[in-house]
Design a protein around this motif. Structure first.
Motif, PDB file in Angstrom:
ATOM      1  N   ILE A 281      22.062   1.240 -50.784  1.00  0.00           N
ATOM      2  CA  ILE A 281      22.594   1.386 -52.140  1.00  0.00           C
ATOM      3  C   ILE A 281      24.079   1.028 -52.166  1.00  0.00           C
ATOM      4  O   ILE A 281      24.578   0.445 -53.135  1.00  0.00           O
ATOM      5  N   GLY A 282      24.790   1.368 -51.096  1.00  0.00           N
ATOM      6  CA  GLY A 282      26.195   0.975 -51.001  1.00  0.00           C
ATOM      7  C   GLY A 282      26.352  -0.528 -51.061  1.00  0.00           C
ATOM      8  O   GLY A 282      27.286  -1.046 -51.695  1.00  0.00           O
ATOM      9  N   SER A 283      25.437  -1.270 -50.420  1.00  0.00           N
ATOM     10  CA  SER A 283      25.477  -2.733 -50.470  1.00  0.00           C
ATOM     11  C   SER A 283      25.248  -3.243 -51.882  1.00  0.00           C
ATOM     12  O   SER A 283      25.852  -4.236 -52.299  1.00  0.00           O
ATOM     13  N   ILE A 284      24.385  -2.561 -52.638  1.00  0.00           N
ATOM     14  CA  ILE A 284      24.150  -2.954 -54.030  1.00  0.00           C
ATOM     15  C   ILE A 284      25.430  -2.791 -54.848  1.00  0.00           C
ATOM     16  O   ILE A 284      25.818  -3.683 -55.614  1.00  0.00           O
ATOM     17  N   PHE A 285      26.111  -1.663 -54.659  1.00  0.00           N
ATOM     18  CA  PHE A 285      27.370  -1.451 -55.384  1.00  0.00           C
ATOM     19  C   PHE A 285      28.417  -2.494 -54.990  1.00  0.00           C
ATOM     20  O   PHE A 285      29.119  -3.043 -55.850  1.00  0.00           O
ATOM     21  N   ARG A 286      28.531  -2.785 -53.685  1.00  0.00           N
ATOM     22  CA  ARG A 286      29.513  -3.780 -53.245  1.00  0.00           C
ATOM     23  C   ARG A 286      29.185  -5.151 -53.809  1.00  0.00           C
ATOM     24  O   ARG A 286      30.088  -5.900 -54.192  1.00  0.00           O
ATOM     25  N   GLY A 287      27.892  -5.486 -53.848  1.00  0.00           N
ATOM     26  CA  GLY A 287      27.487  -6.760 -54.424  1.00  0.00           C
ATOM     27  C   GLY A 287      27.826  -6.873 -55.904  1.00  0.00           C
ATOM     28  O   GLY A 287      27.994  -7.970 -56.426  1.00  0.00           O
ATOM     29  N   CYS A 288      27.933  -5.738 -56.581  1.00  0.00           N
ATOM     30  CA  CYS A 288      28.301  -5.711 -58.006  1.00  0.00           C
ATOM     31  C   CYS A 288      29.810  -5.560 -58.206  1.00  0.00           C
ATOM     32  O   CYS A 288      30.271  -5.406 -59.336  1.00  0.00           O
ATOM     33  N   GLY A 289      30.554  -5.590 -57.108  1.00  0.00           N
ATOM     34  CA  GLY A 289      32.007  -5.539 -57.201  1.00  0.00           C
ATOM     35  C   GLY A 289      32.631  -4.165 -57.089  1.00  0.00           C
ATOM     36  O   GLY A 289      33.844  -4.018 -57.222  1.00  0.00           O
ATOM     37  N   ASP A 290      31.828  -3.120 -56.846  1.00  0.00           N
ATOM     38  CA  ASP A 290      32.344  -1.757 -56.724  1.00  0.00           C
ATOM     39  C   ASP A 290      32.380  -1.379 -55.239  1.00  0.00           C
ATOM     40  O   ASP A 290      31.357  -1.062 -54.638  1.00  0.00           O
ATOM     41  N   THR A 291      33.562  -1.429 -54.631  1.00  0.00           N
ATOM     42  CA  THR A 291      33.686  -1.127 -53.202  1.00  0.00           C
ATOM     43  C   THR A 291      34.100   0.322 -52.937  1.00  0.00           C
ATOM     44  O   THR A 291      34.000   0.786 -51.795  1.00  0.00           O
TER      45      THR A 291
END
Length: 243
Positions: free
Chosen positions: A5-15
């Motif tokens: 899920i963290g990867s999904i957020f990072r892929g959407c620009g939220d690090t």
């Protein structure tokens, strides 16, 4: 689960939010370690329980956060469903495809792939479009024999990766002419025999930061070792002995 899920957020620009998941897991793990190993005297089993429970809590937090912020991130339920055809193409495209997909998920904004004109060229074009559609990355493919396209891609790049077998063993060719390289470019080659290919030698002569494929081989081995044995491979010992 919270890493996914963290990867999904990072892929959407939220690090930032993925860091919260990791921090929560770490703090809870430390607290439970103290409780289980100390006052409750559970020993190694206590440490194991602490790790599992902390990861379950972090995964639950990640799931709730994903559900709550899905709309603002532009995530639709159907986009999270497993697509068999997409999985087949990802598995079929191999190392390059997996690396491109992971880089796009992790937030890389632009990826250009130089591809030989062979019977998989159209599949590579389709794969690049799908990755672009599923992430915030711009992924494009160009023919390696088009010199202007290659020069433009290298000129705009921060990192150049040779994922072909050009330069392996006795092959003295290079996929990118030295005239296209520049000092501030990072140049990597997944080939590990020889340790310094023509591409790396010419890049190093220009002052580029270079890396061969030995570390990829090492960490692939470490991942396989852990999957088969359930134990961590002594990576640092191997580095000291062989690198």
């Amino acid at each position: 689960a919270y890493n996914l899920i963290g990867s999904i957020f990072r892929g959407c620009g939220d690090t930032k939010r993925p860091m919260v998941f990791v921090a929560v897991s770490g703090v809870v793990n430390i607290g439970l370690d103290y409780l289980f190993i100390g006052p409750w005297n559970m020993g190694a089993a206590g440490a194991a329980y602490a790790t599992v429970l902390s990861q379950i809590l972090a995964a639950a937090l990640a799931l709730v956060s994903l559900k709550h912020h899905a709309a603002e991130l532009g995530i639709r339920r159907e986009s999270l469903r497993m697509k068999k055809e997409m999985c087949r193409k990802i598995l079929g495209i191999g190392f390059l495809g997996m690396s491109v997909l992971q880089a796009a998920i992790d937030g890389v904004r632009e990826i250009r792939i130089g591809k030989r004109r062979n019977n998989t060229y159209d599949e590579a074009l389709h794969f690049a479009k799908q990755v672009s559609d599923l992430t915030h990355a711009s992924v494009t493919v160009f023919p390696m024999d088009e010199e202007d396209a290659l020069r433009d891609a290298v000129h705009e790049a921060s990192l150049l990766i040779n994922a072909t077998n050009v330069g392996m063993e006795e092959d003295l060719r290079t996929p990118v002419p030295a005239s296209m390289l520049r000092k501030d470019l990072i140049v990597t080659d997944i080939i590990y025999h020889p340790e310094e290919t023509t591409l790396l030698r010419e890049a190093k002569a220009l002052g580029c930061t270079t890396m061969n494929g030995k570390y990829m081989l090492l960490y692939q081995g470490a991942a396989s070792y852990e999957m088969w044995t359930g134990q961590k491979m002594p990576v640092e010992d191997i580095k000291a002995a062989l690198f």
